[in-house]
Design a protein around this motif. Structure first.
Motif, PDB file in Angstrom:
ATOM      1  N   SER A 109       1.082  -1.342  -0.010  1.00  0.00           N
ATOM      2  CA  SER A 109       0.199   0.053   0.014  1.00  0.00           C
ATOM      3  C   SER A 109       0.717   1.129   0.036  1.00  0.00           C
ATOM      4  O   SER A 109       0.526   2.322   0.254  1.00  0.00           O
ATOM      5  CB  SER A 109      -0.722  -0.170   0.914  1.00  0.00           C
ATOM      6  N   PHE A 110       1.861   0.762   0.131  1.00  0.00           N
ATOM      7  CA  PHE A 110       3.157   2.228  -0.347  1.00  0.00           C
ATOM      8  C   PHE A 110       3.724   2.618  -1.374  1.00  0.00           C
ATOM      9  O   PHE A 110       4.491   1.846  -1.818  1.00  0.00           O
ATOM     10  CB  PHE A 110       4.169   1.699   0.855  1.00  0.00           C
ATOM     11  N   ASP A 111       3.350   3.648  -1.425  1.00  0.00           N
ATOM     12  CA  ASP A 111       4.181   4.369  -3.069  1.00  0.00           C
ATOM     13  C   ASP A 111       4.989   5.749  -3.034  1.00  0.00           C
ATOM     14  O   ASP A 111       4.286   6.878  -2.482  1.00  0.00           O
ATOM     15  CB  ASP A 111       3.087   4.481  -4.159  1.00  0.00           C
ATOM     16  N   PRO A 112       6.142   5.590  -2.519  1.00  0.00           N
ATOM     17  CA  PRO A 112       6.970   6.925  -2.481  1.00  0.00           C
ATOM     18  C   PRO A 112       7.059   7.974  -3.318  1.00  0.00           C
ATOM     19  O   PRO A 112       7.604   7.964  -3.753  1.00  0.00           O
ATOM     20  CB  PRO A 112       8.311   6.807  -1.360  1.00  0.00           C
ATOM     21  N   LYS A 113       6.036   8.108  -3.647  1.00  0.00           N
ATOM     22  CA  LYS A 113       6.140   9.187  -4.859  1.00  0.00           C
ATOM     23  C   LYS A 113       5.566  10.646  -4.770  1.00  0.00           C
ATOM     24  O   LYS A 113       6.296  11.986  -5.399  1.00  0.00           O
ATOM     25  CB  LYS A 113       4.219   8.781  -5.876  1.00  0.00           C
ATOM     26  N   ASN A 114       6.029  11.009  -4.502  1.00  0.00           N
ATOM     27  CA  ASN A 114       5.579  12.188  -2.909  1.00  0.00           C
ATOM     28  C   ASN A 114       5.885  12.688  -2.155  1.00  0.00           C
ATOM     29  O   ASN A 114       6.751  12.427  -0.616  1.00  0.00           O
ATOM     30  CB  ASN A 114       4.682  13.473  -3.584  1.00  0.00           C
ATOM     31  N   ILE A 115       6.534  13.845  -1.013  1.00  0.00           N
ATOM     32  CA  ILE A 115       7.150  14.630   0.141  1.00  0.00           C
ATOM     33  C   ILE A 115       6.086  14.168   1.066  1.00  0.00           C
ATOM     34  O   ILE A 115       6.191  13.028   1.980  1.00  0.00           O
ATOM     35  CB  ILE A 115       7.601  15.382   0.507  1.00  0.00           C
ATOM     36  N   LEU A 116       4.611  13.724   0.439  1.00  0.00           N
ATOM     37  CA  LEU A 116       3.309  13.968   1.390  1.00  0.00           C
ATOM     38  C   LEU A 116       3.288  12.440   1.740  1.00  0.00           C
ATOM     39  O   LEU A 116       3.331  11.990   3.396  1.00  0.00           O
ATOM     40  CB  LEU A 116       2.116  14.080   0.449  1.00  0.00           C
ATOM     41  N   LYS A 117       3.601  11.361   0.573  1.00  0.00           N
ATOM     42  CA  LYS A 117       3.656   9.785   0.897  1.00  0.00           C
ATOM     43  C   LYS A 117       4.825   9.351   2.204  1.00  0.00           C
ATOM     44  O   LYS A 117       4.351   8.959   3.318  1.00  0.00           O
ATOM     45  CB  LYS A 117       3.739   9.300  -0.160  1.00  0.00           C
ATOM     46  N   ILE A 118       5.831  10.688   1.932  1.00  0.00           N
ATOM     47  CA  ILE A 118       6.985   9.913   2.374  1.00  0.00           C
ATOM     48  C   ILE A 118       6.646  10.245   4.611  1.00  0.00           C
ATOM     49  O   ILE A 118       6.684   9.868   5.313  1.00  0.00           O
ATOM     50  CB  ILE A 118       7.933  10.603   2.497  1.00  0.00           C
ATOM     51  N   LEU A 119       6.222  11.769   4.567  1.00  0.00           N
ATOM     52  CA  LEU A 119       5.795  12.280   5.751  1.00  0.00           C
ATOM     53  C   LEU A 119       4.111  11.026   6.175  1.00  0.00           C
ATOM     54  O   LEU A 119       4.899  10.826   7.887  1.00  0.00           O
ATOM     55  CB  LEU A 119       4.946  13.099   5.736  1.00  0.00           C
ATOM     56  N   GLU A 120       3.822  11.219   5.739  1.00  0.00           N
ATOM     57  CA  GLU A 120       2.632  10.372   6.137  1.00  0.00           C
ATOM     58  C   GLU A 120       2.756   9.096   6.943  1.00  0.00           C
ATOM     59  O   GLU A 120       2.874   7.688   7.396  1.00  0.00           O
ATOM     60  CB  GLU A 120       1.545   9.270   5.310  1.00  0.00           C
ATOM     61  N   LYS A 121       3.931   8.076   6.110  1.00  0.00           N
ATOM     62  CA  LYS A 121       4.730   7.116   6.465  1.00  0.00           C
ATOM     63  C   LYS A 121       5.680   7.048   7.517  1.00  0.00           C
ATOM     64  O   LYS A 121       5.456   6.033   8.544  1.00  0.00           O
ATOM     65  CB  LYS A 121       5.457   6.375   5.195  1.00  0.00           C
TER      66      LYS A 121
END
Length: 346
Positions: free
Chosen positions: A262-274
């Motif tokens: 379910s993880f896709d490191p496509k932008n800064i937001l996704k990294i912050l959320e993870k």
């Protein structure tokens, strides 16, 4: 009445934070507790579980403690505003909480706004003051004053963290003014980087009587240090908790919480959320361990810990079909487990 008993009662009245004391027996009241974790937009699931516990299972808490989403729910639950809460948690969007949203409805960072904040030297991407407005529409000043005066309404305690000192502050909302109630709840739900937090320029004490020692206070999400508020309440000597239960917004299994698919490191937001997910899990598992230890050490009747299934995709996911699905799933989870736990306790 013997003079030594009168003196004891006077002492206890002046030092009420030691325990909530019965004036006739001079012993602490036995109290039921409901703890509600943080959870972002999983608030609908947390409400569904709490609604089932209070209304259908007739568990009437004397204390409701909450962090973030749990803090938002606390006083409305104590006041029995179930219809108003349900309407809000199943039909909200980012504008319900944010006057300046850090992300777009598509789930991407609001780039232009982020650039303006960064160039302006701000420490946050969005502003969450609409949360106070939404909360004031559920709990008016008149409602809150009634809540504070009526002992039949549960004590509500919300957790925050001060970023100057790193200290936790758990505040008894029956002891604060209406405008400060709104600010403490907003602080408890203020995620760092995404929101500015709440600068506190008024004196306050936590529920154990502690005041800030530093002359500046910037309060953020209590989830920075605690996912669940239960350990703090059970381990304190202020209350005599005899029964408890806790709602966690996370799933029970680590594999469900950190599914790599379910993880896709496509932008800064996704990294912050993870980053938030990973750190939250470590804190949350420790909270669970501490709660089990408190229950065992203090011989507290434990009505269980309830976890939400993984439905929402991110901390700010506001997809309405998912909100409704999580609400219904949480109700089913509690309905199916509560009686089993109660039977086991007997």
């Amino acid at each position: 009445m013997p003079s030594h008993l009168i003196l004891s009662m006077v002492y206890l009245a002046k030092h009420a934070r030691i325990h909530y004391i019965c004036p006739l027996t001079l012993k602490p009241y036995k109290m039921k507790h409901l703890g509600i974790s943080g959870g972002g937009t999983k608030i609908g699931g947390l409400f569904g579980a709490a609604e089932t516990i209070i209304k259908e299972k007739n568990y009437q808490p004397d204390i409701i403690s909450g962090i973030s989403a749990g803090a938002i729910l606390s006083v409305p639950l104590a006041l029995g505003k179930f219809d108003a809460i349900k309407k809000m948690v199943l039909d909200f969007n980012l504008d319900t909480f944010f006057n300046v949203s850090p992300i777009k409805p598509s789930g991407k960072i609001n780039t232009w706004n982020a650039i303006k904040k960064l160039l302006g030297g701000k420490h946050y991407l969005g502003e969450q003051y609409n949360l106070e407005k939404a909360l004031s529409e559920m709990v008016s000043n008149e409602d809150f004053e009634k809540y504070k005066k009526d002992k039949n309404f549960a004590i509500c305690i919300v957790g925050t963290v001060d970023f100057y000192t790193g200290k936790r502050y758990y505040v008894n909302l029956k002891e604060v003014a209406y405008e400060h109630f709104l600010k403490f709840v907003n602080a408890s739900a203020s995620l760092p980087i995404f929101t500015p937090g709440i600068f506190v320029d008024f004196p306050f004490k936590d529920f154990e009587g502690n005041s800030p020692s530093f002359n500046k206070v910037l309060l953020f999400d209590g989830g920075v240090r605690d996912h669940s508020p239960t350990h703090k309440i059970l381990s304190s000597n202020v209350f005599k908790i005899t029964e408890t239960c806790t709602l966690f917004s996370r799933a029970d299994k680590l594999s469900d919480m950190l599914d790599p698919k379910s993880f896709d490191p496509k932008n800064i937001l996704k990294i912050l959320e993870k980053y938030v997910d990973i750190t939250n899990i470590e804190v949350s598992k420790n909270d669970e361990y501490q709660e089990h230890r408190d229950v065992k050490d203090k011989k507290i009747i434990d009505h269980g810990i309830y976890f939400l299934p993984r439905v929402m995709e991110s901390v700010y996911d506001v997809d309405k079909p998912k909100l409704k699905k999580l609400y219904e799933s949480a109700r089913t989870t509690v309905s199916g487990s509560w009686d089993k736990v109660s039977t086991h306790m007997k």
